[in-house]
Design a protein around this motif. Structure first.
Motif, mmCIF file in Angstrom:
data_model
loop_
_atom_site.group_PDB
_atom_site.id
_atom_site.type_symbol
_atom_site.label_atom_id
_atom_site.label_comp_id
_atom_site.label_asym_id
_atom_site.label_seq_id
_atom_site.Cartn_x
_atom_site.Cartn_y
_atom_site.Cartn_z
ATOM 1 N N HIS A 124 0.832 -1.207 0.000
ATOM 2 C CA HIS A 124 0.000 0.000 0.000
ATOM 3 C C HIS A 124 0.863 1.251 0.000
ATOM 4 N N PHE A 125 1.895 1.243 0.819
ATOM 5 C CA PHE A 125 2.790 2.403 0.914
ATOM 6 C C PHE A 125 3.479 2.681 -0.417
ATOM 7 N N VAL A 126 4.022 1.631 -1.045
ATOM 8 C CA VAL A 126 4.726 1.785 -2.328
ATOM 9 C C VAL A 126 3.754 2.236 -3.416
ATOM 10 N N SER A 127 2.543 1.700 -3.391
ATOM 11 C CA SER A 127 1.541 2.070 -4.403
ATOM 12 C C SER A 127 1.216 3.559 -4.326
ATOM 13 N N VAL A 129 3.100 6.038 -3.070
ATOM 14 C CA VAL A 129 4.249 6.846 -3.503
ATOM 15 C C VAL A 129 4.386 6.801 -5.021
ATOM 16 N N ALA A 130 4.254 5.595 -5.613
ATOM 17 C CA ALA A 130 4.408 5.450 -7.065
ATOM 18 C C ALA A 130 3.318 6.214 -7.819
ATOM 19 N N LEU A 131 2.064 6.051 -7.393
ATOM 20 C CA LEU A 131 0.965 6.751 -8.074
ATOM 21 C C LEU A 131 1.101 8.254 -7.931
ATOM 22 N N ASN A 132 1.588 8.693 -6.801
ATOM 23 C CA ASN A 132 1.769 10.127 -6.587
ATOM 24 C C ASN A 132 2.747 10.718 -7.600
ATOM 25 N N GLN A 133 3.773 9.948 -7.935
ATOM 26 C CA GLN A 133 4.783 10.452 -8.867
ATOM 27 C C GLN A 133 4.396 10.232 -10.331
ATOM 28 N N LEU A 134 3.776 9.102 -10.619
ATOM 29 C CA LEU A 134 3.484 8.752 -12.017
ATOM 30 C C LEU A 134 2.180 9.346 -12.534
ATOM 31 N N VAL A 135 1.250 9.660 -11.630
ATOM 32 C CA VAL A 135 -0.042 10.223 -12.043
ATOM 33 C C VAL A 135 -0.136 11.698 -11.658
ATOM 34 N N LEU A 136 0.003 11.990 -10.381
ATOM 35 C CA LEU A 136 -0.143 13.380 -9.939
ATOM 36 C C LEU A 136 0.972 14.277 -10.464
ATOM 37 N N GLY A 137 2.206 13.754 -10.481
ATOM 38 C CA GLY A 137 3.349 14.566 -10.900
ATOM 39 C C GLY A 137 3.200 15.185 -12.279
ATOM 40 N N PRO A 138 2.947 14.388 -13.319
ATOM 41 C CA PRO A 138 2.775 14.965 -14.658
ATOM 42 C C PRO A 138 1.588 15.925 -14.752
ATOM 43 N N ILE A 139 0.507 15.619 -14.041
ATOM 44 C CA ILE A 139 -0.661 16.515 -14.062
ATOM 45 C C ILE A 139 -0.293 17.882 -13.508
ATOM 46 N N VAL A 140 0.423 17.891 -12.387
ATOM 47 C CA VAL A 140 0.808 19.162 -11.764
ATOM 48 C C VAL A 140 1.747 19.946 -12.664
ATOM 49 N N PRO A 179 11.243 11.279 -1.733
ATOM 50 C CA PRO A 179 11.453 11.293 -0.276
ATOM 51 C C PRO A 179 10.345 12.037 0.477
ATOM 52 N N ALA A 180 9.892 13.160 -0.100
ATOM 53 C CA ALA A 180 8.839 13.935 0.579
ATOM 54 C C ALA A 180 7.541 13.148 0.666
ATOM 55 N N ALA A 181 7.158 12.497 -0.434
ATOM 56 C CA ALA A 181 5.921 11.715 -0.442
ATOM 57 C C ALA A 181 6.035 10.492 0.468
ATOM 58 N N SER A 182 7.216 9.903 0.539
ATOM 59 C CA SER A 182 7.411 8.749 1.422
ATOM 60 C C SER A 182 7.181 9.144 2.876
ATOM 61 N N ALA A 183 7.754 10.263 3.278
ATOM 62 C CA ALA A 183 7.524 10.748 4.646
ATOM 63 C C ALA A 183 6.059 11.105 4.859
ATOM 64 N N ASN A 184 5.448 11.697 3.844
ATOM 65 C CA ASN A 184 4.050 12.121 3.956
ATOM 66 C C ASN A 184 3.116 10.933 4.187
ATOM 67 N N PHE A 185 3.253 9.901 3.374
ATOM 68 C CA PHE A 185 2.334 8.764 3.461
ATOM 69 C C PHE A 185 2.625 7.863 4.653
ATOM 70 N N TYR A 186 3.856 7.850 5.122
ATOM 71 C CA TYR A 186 4.215 6.943 6.222
ATOM 72 C C TYR A 186 4.021 7.586 7.595
ATOM 73 N N LEU A 187 4.270 8.893 7.683
ATOM 74 C CA LEU A 187 4.301 9.541 8.995
ATOM 75 C C LEU A 187 3.150 10.498 9.267
ATOM 76 N N ILE A 188 2.590 11.101 8.225
ATOM 77 C CA ILE A 188 1.644 12.200 8.407
ATOM 78 C C ILE A 188 0.206 11.698 8.295
ATOM 79 N N PRO A 189 -0.660 12.053 9.254
ATOM 80 C CA PRO A 189 -2.086 11.667 9.125
ATOM 81 C C PRO A 189 -2.744 12.386 7.965
ATOM 82 N N LEU A 190 -3.834 11.802 7.461
ATOM 83 C CA LEU A 190 -4.501 12.319 6.263
ATOM 84 C C LEU A 190 -4.868 13.794 6.403
ATOM 85 N N GLN A 191 -5.349 14.201 7.586
ATOM 86 C CA GLN A 191 -5.809 15.587 7.768
ATOM 87 C C GLN A 191 -4.675 16.601 7.621
ATOM 88 N N ARG A 192 -3.420 16.155 7.770
ATOM 89 C CA ARG A 192 -2.273 17.073 7.713
ATOM 90 C C ARG A 192 -1.432 16.883 6.462
#
Length: 227
Positions: A124-127, A129-140, A179-192
């Motif tokens: 779940h964690f890897v999915s 991070v990967a989707l964040n970079q491969l889908v959201l990244g190009p859109i942004v 690295p930023a997304a890895s910390a975000n998904f592993y350490l930060i709650p959804l609301q933050r």
């Protein structure tokens, strides 16, 4: 034998009324709490969306302002004339975060959290991070290029810019955002998560703003020279 009479009947009625009062109160509380629970999630969702928009817009404004100040400082050091602060340029980044990027992050991270809800489960964690970079990244990247150039009346340049700069910018983005997304998904709650990623994006949004305006400025210089 039970005593009989009007006074005894009245006392029985009073006792019955007293016994009914707690039941009515409990029912009223249950109804009010049910109504609150029905209105609560909608209000919470609207508040979360607004908070994400305001957070992203504010950080976008701050990052571009810092980039402009840095550019002015660098120009003074080189001895060239420094550009005046451009509030329209900063306003474009404010609007981008407020109208598009903040709401996009709000819904995107909510979708990832619902789909891959086990934070410490490796697949779940890897999915996420990967989707964040491969889908959201190009859109942004494509959207920020189109936003900046479009608001400057240079929409015709968007295709060329995406073709030329998307892949290099994407590779640069991965160096920062993995690295930023890895910390975000592993350490930060959804609301933050929007707040955390928006704070990280001060540097990245500044880079995007710098790149967008640098290329636009270079194109303007070429046009002036050719004329």
């Amino acid at each position: 034998m039970f005593p009989r009479g009007p006074s005894h009947a009245r006392s029985l009625v009073r006792k019955l009324e007293l016994h009914k009062l707690p039941l009515r109160s409990a029912r009223g509380n249950a109804t009010s709490s049910s109504g609150a629970s029905q209105g609560g999630p909608a209000k919470s969702a609207a508040g979360g969306l607004l908070n994400a928009a305001l957070t992203s817009g504010t950080f976008g404004l701050a990052s571009d302002t810092m980039v402009q100040l840095f550019e002015q400082h660098a120009s003074k050091k080189e001895g060239s004339s420094a550009k005046a602060y451009d509030p329209l340029r900063a306003g474009r980044m404010l609007g981008y975060g407020l109208i598009f990027y903040g709401p996009l992050q709000h819904y995107w991270y909510g979708l990832l959290d619902r789909t891959f809800h086990r934070r410490t489960y490796l697949p779940h964690f890897v999915s996420k991070v990967a989707l964040n970079q491969l889908v959201l990244g190009p859109i942004v990247l494509m959207s920020v290029f189109a936003w900046n150039l479009g608001l400057q009346g240079k929409m015709k340049e968007v295709r060329e810019k995406v073709k030329k700069d998307l892949v290099p910018s994407l590779f640069n983005a991965w160096k920062f955002w993995v690295p930023a997304a890895s910390a975000n998904f592993y350490l930060i709650p959804l609301q933050r998560q929007v707040l955390f990623m928006s704070a990280c994006s001060i540097g990245w949004t500044g880079y995007l703003s710098f790149e967008s305006n640098r290329k636009a400025g270079a194109h303007a210089k070429k046009t002036t020279k050719s004329v």
